[in-house]
Design a protein around this motif. Sequence first.
Motif, PDB file in Angstrom:
ATOM      1  N   UNK A 158       1.829  -5.494  28.954  1.00  0.00           N
ATOM      2  CA  UNK A 158       1.854  -4.144  28.383  1.00  0.00           C
ATOM      3  C   UNK A 158       2.227  -3.137  29.467  1.00  0.00           C
ATOM      4  N   UNK A 159       2.638  -1.971  29.001  1.00  0.00           N
ATOM      5  CA  UNK A 159       2.787  -0.803  29.861  1.00  0.00           C
ATOM      6  C   UNK A 159       1.956   0.314  29.248  1.00  0.00           C
ATOM      7  N   UNK A 160       1.035   0.868  30.029  1.00  0.00           N
ATOM      8  CA  UNK A 160       0.233   2.011  29.589  1.00  0.00           C
ATOM      9  C   UNK A 160       0.828   3.268  30.202  1.00  0.00           C
ATOM     10  N   UNK A 161       1.176   4.227  29.368  1.00  0.00           N
ATOM     11  CA  UNK A 161       1.904   5.405  29.846  1.00  0.00           C
ATOM     12  C   UNK A 161       1.311   6.676  29.256  1.00  0.00           C
ATOM     13  N   UNK A 162       1.505   7.781  29.950  1.00  0.00           N
ATOM     14  CA  UNK A 162       1.175   9.080  29.366  1.00  0.00           C
ATOM     15  C   UNK A 162       2.242   9.443  28.334  1.00  0.00           C
ATOM     16  N   UNK A 163       1.918  10.344  27.433  1.00  0.00           N
ATOM     17  CA  UNK A 163       2.901  10.793  26.458  1.00  0.00           C
ATOM     18  C   UNK A 163       4.015  11.575  27.130  1.00  0.00           C
ATOM     19  N   UNK A 164       5.252  11.376  26.697  1.00  0.00           N
ATOM     20  CA  UNK A 164       6.386  12.061  27.335  1.00  0.00           C
ATOM     21  C   UNK A 164       6.242  13.581  27.309  1.00  0.00           C
ATOM     22  N   UNK A 165       6.647  14.203  28.420  1.00  0.00           N
ATOM     23  CA  UNK A 165       6.732  15.656  28.512  1.00  0.00           C
ATOM     24  C   UNK A 165       8.193  16.061  28.328  1.00  0.00           C
ATOM     25  N   UNK A 166       8.421  17.366  28.215  1.00  0.00           N
ATOM     26  CA  UNK A 166       9.793  17.829  27.986  1.00  0.00           C
ATOM     27  C   UNK A 166      10.720  17.433  29.128  1.00  0.00           C
TER      28      UNK A 166
END
Length: 509
Positions: free
Chosen positions: A275-283
């Motif tokens: 898996x890859x755990x990531x923050x939600x994309x920003x602009x």
Amino acid sequence: MDFSQTSIIPKLQERYEYSVFLNDSDTNNLIAIVSFILISIFILTILLLIMLYCYSKQRNSYKTAPTDLATFTYSSSLSTSSHSSLITNTDSLSTTSQSTSTNSSITIAKTPLKEISISLPIAKPTFNESKPQLSIDSKMKTKTLFESKSLYNKRRGSNNSLTLTINPIKKKLTLSSPSKECSTLDYLSKASRLLTIPDLIEISKDGTNLYNEFYLIPFNHAELHVQGSSIKNRYKTIVPNETTRVRLPIRNNDPLSSYINANYITGYKDEPKAYIASQGPMSNTINDFWFTIWTEQVTCIVMITKLFERNKNKCELYIPEQINETKIYDNIKVSVNQVKQFQDYEIRQISVTCNNETRIVYHYWYTAWPDHNLPENPNALIQLIKQVENLKKFDDMKKGRVLVHCSAGVGRTGCFLAIAIGIKQIDNEALIDIVKIVCRLRKERGGMIQTLEQYEFIYQVLAYYCVYYKNFPILPTSIQCSPILSSPSSLCLKSPTETTSFQFTTPTN
């Protein structure tokens, strides 16, 4: 002679009368001033005497205040972002609580002292590396999936309560954990608590010892110092751990282009980078996000957040809104082919094209998990996890990774990954080690599973899965809910409808 005398005498008489008038005026003024001063002194004296009397009376009231109270009622507000600790014994009782957000009252009866019980809202702890000390024998009982129609009310202002008694039922915590002297990484590598399914169900029912268990696990927050990376982090305190962070190929001779707030996560049976755990994309990170999807060969994206929650931006919209709509992110073309609706989530089949090569990516958007709260029904979440696993049965999906993100990429993301890995362990071993799973997650991405409520939720969903999906023989499902679980009708399922597969038509070029 006569003339002169007659002219002088009136003048002398006039001067005498004028001097007499002046003397009388000065005397009157002096008397008025003295009178004013005397009156002022008199008033000030009276005020001073009144003050001394009040002070003396108040002091005497303190001395005569009763020290032995039959009952004591204290109204306060307990914080949802701070700890409430209680230290109880047969002779004394002390309570400590911090800043407030919801009203409650605590009533303590003097007799019988050994039967004292206290009911107050669940404390919502702050998240730091400290490990609060609570007697390991204290029994903490919270509402579970099987005891409340709504698992949890809003995290702030919850009416759920926990009850601590002075003489609790003693149940020792059988947690195999390293010594206190070992390092954080050693602890996260060695801590374990292997449970049978009956133990899992029993613990998830009453929440015994989960407070201590949760805070014994170090959060392992990272301290990353990548020059210029702060503009790519949604939250200053949540950054990827150095040893497991995703590193992208450098583009346009810009060293910062290799940075993204994401970590590799090991799967079940030590599957590397499952898996890859990531923050939600920003602009300013959407291009980096899609570049990660392409370079890491991600075949499935799980999004566990809305775009806006509580009037705050939690994630940027990084996919086209309409079917057959296409958007270009840097040199990657993204288009939505189809959309399927399920309870509490939806799936999109997306075509991703780069360098004349096209791949299919499935996007799961789970919207029933609110920020600072928990889902009310676990069925949709379990079905989503099963569908994601079934994707790997297809040949073109076996080698692909699953990227999971919420807003920060640690709370809801950590819960989803812990439950997904836990379900695999239950399916294959009929055992579960939630402590070991959470330790592995925090070792690879610090701060995973942010709150005690989220930690309890993992136990409860996995127990729910064992009872209602695996038909565990000790607690079989039936038309009526098991009296042991006291399950409400909304969660009492004869045979849960398990939607674990779906089929899209083949996209046309």
